[in-house]
Write a protein that holds these residues in place. Sequence first.
Motif, PDB file in Angstrom:
ATOM      1  N   PRO A 124      47.565  35.080  46.282  1.00  0.00           N
ATOM      2  CA  PRO A 124      47.633  35.736  44.979  1.00  0.00           C
ATOM      3  C   PRO A 124      48.532  34.996  43.998  1.00  0.00           C
ATOM      4  N   LYS A 150      42.916  36.097  42.651  1.00  0.00           N
ATOM      5  CA  LYS A 150      43.515  37.420  42.553  1.00  0.00           C
ATOM      6  C   LYS A 150      44.977  37.285  42.170  1.00  0.00           C
ATOM      7  N   GLY A 170      40.401  42.593  38.347  1.00  0.00           N
ATOM      8  CA  GLY A 170      40.825  42.778  39.728  1.00  0.00           C
ATOM      9  C   GLY A 170      42.300  42.584  39.963  1.00  0.00           C
ATOM     10  N   PHE A 171      43.074  42.416  38.887  1.00  0.00           N
ATOM     11  CA  PHE A 171      44.507  42.186  39.029  1.00  0.00           C
ATOM     12  C   PHE A 171      45.260  43.494  39.258  1.00  0.00           C
ATOM     13  N   TYR A 172      46.475  43.338  39.749  1.00  0.00           N
ATOM     14  CA  TYR A 172      47.401  44.436  39.969  1.00  0.00           C
ATOM     15  C   TYR A 172      48.484  44.382  38.888  1.00  0.00           C
ATOM     16  N   ARG A 198      46.048  49.902  42.037  1.00  0.00           N
ATOM     17  CA  ARG A 198      46.407  48.623  41.414  1.00  0.00           C
ATOM     18  C   ARG A 198      47.869  48.563  41.021  1.00  0.00           C
ATOM     19  N   LEU A 252      46.836  43.006  48.505  1.00  0.00           N
ATOM     20  CA  LEU A 252      46.889  41.825  47.638  1.00  0.00           C
ATOM     21  C   LEU A 252      47.556  40.653  48.339  1.00  0.00           C
TER      22      LEU A 252
END
Length: 267
Positions: A124, A150, A170-172, A198, A252
Motif C-alpha cells: 500500500p 492501493k 479504493g483508498f482508505y 475505509r 490494507l
Amino acid sequence: MIVDSHCHLDFPQFADDEAGVVARAAAAGVELMVTIATSRPKWDSVLALAHRHDAVLAAIGVHPNEAGNDGLEGPEPLLAALGDEKIVAIGETGLDYFYDYAPRDRQALSFRAHIAACRTTGLPLIVHTRDADDDTVRILEEEMEKGPFKGVIHCYSSGRALAERAVAMGFYLGIGGMLTFNNAEAIRATVADMPRDRLLLETDSPYLAPVPKRGKTNEPAFTVHVADRLAALLGIERPEVERLTTANFFRLFDRAASARPDLASAR
C-alpha cells in the motif's frame, strides 16, 4: 486491540525514551504501530527500530518536503529495499503545497515513482497531501489508469471531494488527532459519511496530539483518544471502533499479517 497506522518513532522527540513510548502504547491497548521513514538516509535506521520491537512495523519512502534533494525519479531504489517483511508499506509520499519546500514538479515525479513501486509490489501507498487536493487526486487517478494500486490518505484533513474520490478509488482514510480538534467540524462531518470499512486510526506522532493531550508531544498511546472521538462520531462503542479499524488495517496492510500473524488472527 488498536493499531497506530502512522507514527514517526525515529524522530528526535523520542530519542531518549523509545522503549518507554512502545511500553506506554502497549499499556493503552495499542499493540501495533507503523513507523514511517521520510527520507532515504532514514530507511535503514527506521527498519532497525522496527526490528527492536515486536509491536513496530515500518514503511519507507521520501516525504514530499524532501523531494527536492532526495526525491525519487523511478521506483528502483524502493524496489531494491523492500525485501524485509517488517516493511509493510511505501511512503509517505505525495504533495505538500503548504510549505513548498521542494519544487512541485520534483514532488510529483517522486510521488509517481512511489506509486510505480506500489503497483509492482502490491504494497500500500501512504499519501501525504497538504493544500494540494486537486493535484493529489489528479495524479492518483492518472496513475490508477496505468494499473491498480492501493493506499491510504494519511492524516485526513482535506476537503470532502478528496475523501470521496479517494474512497471511490479504493483508498482508505487515516484518522488522527485532528478529528478531535474544536475547529474540525468539517472533517468530522466528512468522516461520518465515509464507509466504515475505509477508516484507519493513526497519530502522526510526535505531531498533532489529540484532545485532551493538546500541547503535549503526541505518541502512539494517544491513539485511544482518537478512537474515543471516532466512536462518539459514529455512534458506536470504542471496542467496535477498535475491531473495525484493526480489520481495515490488516486488509490494507496485508504484509502485516505475515509479520504479526498472532495479531492478525486475533483481531
